[in-house]
Design an enzyme around this catalytic site. Structure first.
Site, PDB file in Angstrom:
ATOM      1  N   HIS A 160       0.820  -1.226   0.000  1.00  0.00           N
ATOM      2  CA  HIS A 160       0.000   0.000   0.000  1.00  0.00           C
ATOM      3  C   HIS A 160       0.848   1.268   0.000  1.00  0.00           C
ATOM      4  O   HIS A 160       0.359   2.351  -0.280  1.00  0.00           O
ATOM      5  CB  HIS A 160      -1.025  -0.011   1.147  1.00  0.00           C
ATOM      6  N   HIS A 222       7.633  -2.201   2.378  1.00  0.00           N
ATOM      7  CA  HIS A 222       7.479  -0.739   2.248  1.00  0.00           C
ATOM      8  C   HIS A 222       8.814   0.008   2.098  1.00  0.00           C
ATOM      9  O   HIS A 222       8.958   0.865   1.225  1.00  0.00           O
ATOM     10  CB  HIS A 222       6.738  -0.165   3.456  1.00  0.00           C
TER      11      HIS A 222
HETATM   12  C1  BG6 Z   1       1.525  -2.261   7.492  1.00  0.00           C
HETATM   13  C2  BG6 Z   1       2.190  -2.951   8.650  1.00  0.00           C
HETATM   14  O1  BG6 Z   1       1.876  -2.893   6.294  1.00  0.00           O
HETATM   15  O2  BG6 Z   1       1.969  -0.920   7.439  1.00  0.00           O
HETATM   16  C3  BG6 Z   1       1.865  -2.218   9.937  1.00  0.00           C
HETATM   17  O3  BG6 Z   1       1.735  -4.307   8.720  1.00  0.00           O
HETATM   18  C4  BG6 Z   1       2.241  -0.763   9.828  1.00  0.00           C
HETATM   19  O4  BG6 Z   1       2.544  -2.810  11.032  1.00  0.00           O
HETATM   20  C5  BG6 Z   1       1.631  -0.149   8.584  1.00  0.00           C
HETATM   21  O5  BG6 Z   1       1.738  -0.104  10.972  1.00  0.00           O
HETATM   22  C6  BG6 Z   1       2.124   1.264   8.354  1.00  0.00           C
HETATM   23  O6  BG6 Z   1       1.375   1.837   7.314  1.00  0.00           O
HETATM   24  P1  BG6 Z   1       0.983   3.380   7.299  1.00  0.00           P
HETATM   25  O7  BG6 Z   1       0.221   3.551   6.023  1.00  0.00           O
HETATM   26  O8  BG6 Z   1       0.183   3.668   8.518  1.00  0.00           O
HETATM   27  O9  BG6 Z   1       2.296   4.124   7.302  1.00  0.00           O
END
Ligand code: BG6
Length: 764
Positions: A160, A222
């Site tokens: 995402h 990420h």
């Molecule tokens: C998710 C993880 O993919 O990304 C989580 O599993 C994390 O642990 C999250 O908190 C962070 O995403 P964002 O969009 O809040 O920065």
């Protein structure tokens, strides 16, 4: 996310959404769940639109290993297809543990739900969540499994982070400008730091998190996705295959680990109390924090360190990519004073922004440098909901068939090649599992080597009064490299800031003076009633040449009197009005400064560091800073009052009108577009049209009274401000809707309670 798309007309005209899970639910129950989810995130829904949206949903209960469930699902799809009189495109989204994949795929295939309609007729696509296996071998096995049922063009692997505005913006920052791309690489850039520091802990996700750990949870995906976008070679927008290949290519040049780098350049840690989390093993060795140092062996990047850091329960939520540029060479005037390297920051938290730090000539006769920032904020609104926009965008792209922002199997493979050796070394205990207290961030030695990322010390300042405003000013100054000594009447507050590492704790005003280097600079942030007493106690411990800055809301005549008395003792004084509330104090306030020019210039860096960009002005003469701030507050009273009255009128005329939406439209290019209208919109969103739980009585502090008095003194009439003040006074006995709006607004910008008038003299 689907609602987000629906509201924006981004869902196909004919669409049906079928939920499938174990729980026995009727369509109505299911729609109620959807409705709750929508209303939790959005309380401005248009009821007709919502009903239309809910009618798209239906539900098929059953279990993953039961073929009958899938037959029912296929039947439901067929029913929709005959209603639409066409073979429908199908998007299958799985939110299940990967262990269930095989059963689900097999059963989907059993009823042909993995097969596209074919030709021009349409498609079937599957959306898969991470983790894509737990290591390279498992990822490969997963690919084989997927390959048995789907073609690669049908598979959409989700990260995402690719759907965050800032992350998507990297492509255009680099390839739609002629600013930096030419040197983009080890010629221009000294280091890259990518961090995903979260202040939230593992909370209820113990069962999942304990099996993966921080590196696999956010590092393998990420962080590396962001690295790929930053460092990949150019690929034309829209050319999915080239883009994904470029990302995979660059990731495959990540330096192989050696015994030395594994032990010296990887760090793992776990926060205290993690093992008490529900469904976490009591002897768990899972890391909740990691930091890695690496390098890309690609000629463009070789030799340039890359730092990756992420974790949970850390001191602050900070998600960002920091590019530290090489020091200019030759560099004009860089030898004079601190000269940190230029930086480019892509920041996701605390707010979405791109910031460029650079040096420029300080205006004036002398030729010296000062650091400036160019910041570009992508979002004005701070209350974004986690995942909603990202998933809306990713579902939208999946429907469009744009795979460029989904991860290819080659990328996944390259990511595991990098991550696997680290996990193996950790499992073999080659690197100790460090501990850290929740709310703190471990700082591994090799990250400390990033000296230039740490601000150079700007000097020492004492802060007296560490409430909402003073505390946040201290927090902001600490991040900018100031060494702060803090004193607060209630020691708990200063102890807490000392624990956060923001201040050195002073037990008394005398102690504060003793701990500061001379000449001293002391910032007062106390209620105006307390200033004289603080000065009486503090001044005997000061020396000629020291400076007192009164940053509170003092009456300007008092400030003039105090300035005179202090100047007689050769103590310098500045009277400073600060506007912007606690949020401004933390991330950039508006500052009005009165006093002597020379003294202001000595302290300009301090003001620049507290102010938002360009948000400070000096006005020569004692008392002027406070006078200007006082009038600002008087104006604020009048503006708030007229806003509140207007909205009351709107409500009287049309009781069902969504005032939040009115505020929203007013704030798009109208003449009254303003921060106040924005706050009003937020307040209405938070408390609803009726502002039900908000007090209709509203408090007032000294400044409007002083404004009115000062006007009387000059024989000037201020009917609007006067009446606004009188309204607040009367509101204690006569609460009203107008009063509610005023209370709600004060709550938004000043953090004042919405419950009932509070008599504390807080600075707003
Ligand atoms: C998710 C993880 O993919 O990304 C989580 O599993 C994390 O642990 C999250 O908190 C962070 O995403 P964002 O969009 O809040 O920065």
């Amino acid at each position: 996310s689907l609602w987000h798309l629906f509201e924006r007309d981004r869902l196909p005209e004919r669409i049906a959404i079928i939920g499938a899970a174990r729980h026995e639910l009727s369509d109505i129950d299911f729609r109620r769940l959807i409705e709750d989810a929508v209303r939790t995130h959005d309380n401005t829904v248009d009821e007709d639109t919502l009903q239309l949206f809910l009618s798209l949903f239906s539900y098929a209960a059953g279990s993953f290993d039961d073929e009958a469930t899938f037959r029912a699902l296929a039947k439901a799809v067929e029913d929709h297809e005959s209603r639409f009189a066409m073979c429908a495109d199908k998007l299958v989204y799985l939110a299940v543990p990967p262990t269930e994949y095989e059963t689900i795929f097999t059963n989907l295939a059993g009823v042909q739900l993995n097969v596209p309609c074919g030709g021009e007729k349409g498609w079937t696509r599957i959306l898969i969540e991470k983790p894509f296996g737990k290591n390279a071998t498992e990822a490969k096995a997963l690919d084989m499994l997927l390959g048995r049922f789907f073609k690669e063009e049908q598979i959409y692997r989700i990260d995402h982070y690719f759907f965050k505005e800032i992350v998507q913006g990297i492509e255009n920052f680099r390839f739609s400008n002629n600013l930096f791309e030419h040197g983009w690489g080890n010629e221009l850039i000294d280091s890259i730091t990518i961090r995903l520091n979260e202040s939230i802990d593992v909370s209820k996700r113990g069962a999942f998190y304990d099996t993966v750990g921080a590196l696999r949870d956010v590092g393998q995906n990420h962080l590396l996705s962001m690295l790929a976008l930053l460092t990949m070679e150019y690929a034309p927008h829209g050319n999915t295959e080239r883009i994904r290949a470029r990302r995979a290519e660059i990731l495959s040049t990540l330096a192989p680990w050696s015994e030395r780098t594994l032990s010296e350049e990887t760090v793992r840690a776990q926060y205290d109390g993690y093992t008490a989390t529900e469904q976490v093993a009591p002897d768990s060795q899972t890391e909740t924090y990691f930091a890695l140092k690496s390098e890309l062996m690609h000629p463009r990047w070789r030799g340039m360190p890359i730092y990756l850091e992420a974790g949970k329960a850390l001191a602050e939520a900070r998600k960002e990519i920091v590019l530290t540029l090489k020091h200019a060479s030759p560099c004009s005037l860089c030898e004079v004073g601190p000269h940190e390297p230029n930086k480019i920051v892509f920041r996701l938290e605390p707010r979405d922004e791109i910031v460029i730090h650079f040096w420029t000539k300080k205006p004036g006769f002398e030729h010296t440098l000062e650091e400036r920032t160019l910041s570009f904020f992508l979002y004005e609104k701070e209350n974004k909901s986690q995942y909603v926009e990202e998933y809306a965008s990713l579902l939208y792209h999946a429907m469009l068939g744009d795979q460029s922002l989904f991860v290819s199997k080659e990328e996944v493979a390259a990511e595991w090649v990098f991550v696997d050796p680290v996990i193996t070394a950790w499992q073999k205990h080659k690197v100790p599992l460090l501990r850290y207290a929740p709310g703190t961030t471990p700082s591994p030695i090799f990250l400390k080597q990033l000296q230039h990322e740490m601000p150079v010390s700007r000097g020492m300042v004492g802060i007296v009064g560490l409430g909402k405003m003073g505390g946040n000013i201290a927090r902001q100054l600490a991040t900018k490299g100031w060494h702060l000594v803090g004193y607060n009447k209630l020691p708990e507050t200063s102890k807490q800031l000392a624990d956060e590492g923001v201040i050195t704790y002073a037990t008394s005003l005398k102690d504060l003076a003793a701990k500061l280097s001379t000449p001293r600079t002391i910032w007062l942030m106390v209620p105006h009633q307390a200033v004289d007493a603080v000065l009486a106690e503090l001044v005997p411990h000061l020396s000629p040449g020291d400076t007192i800055i009164d940053g509170g809301n003092s009456f300007f005549e008092d400030s003039k009197r105090r300035a005179e008395a202090l100047v007689k003792k050769s103590i310098q004084f500045l009277d400073v009005g600060v506007s912007g509330g606690p949020e401004g104090a933390l991330s950039g306030a508006c500052i009005m400064i009165g006093g002597e020019r020379e003294v202001f210039e000595q302290h300009e860096q301090l003001f620049r560091d507290i102010a938002a960009p360009q948000a400070y002005q000096f006005f020569p003469g004692f008392g002027r800073g406070h006078f200007i701030k006082m009038v600002h507050n008087g104006i604020e009273y009048g503006m708030m009052q007229s806003l509140a009255e207007g909205f009351m009128l709107l409500k009287e005329q049309y009781p069902d009108l969504s005032l939040e939406r009115v505020a929203n439209v007013y704030n798009h290019r109208s003449v009254i577009e303003s921060r106040l209208v924005g706050w009003l919109e937020n307040a209405l969103q938070e408390h609803g049209n009726e502002l039900e739980h908000v007090s209709g009585s509203v408090d007032h502090t000294g400044e409007a009274e002083w404004t009115v008095k000062s006007a009387e003194h000059l024989n000037v009439s201020l009917p609007v401000i006067e009446k606004s003040l009188a309204f607040r006074v009367a509101s204690k006995k006569h609460p009203s809707y107008v009063g509610k709006i005023l209370s709600a607004l004060r709550n938004q910008f000043g953090g004042h309670s919405v419950d009932s008038p509070d008599s504390n003299n807080k600075i707003i």
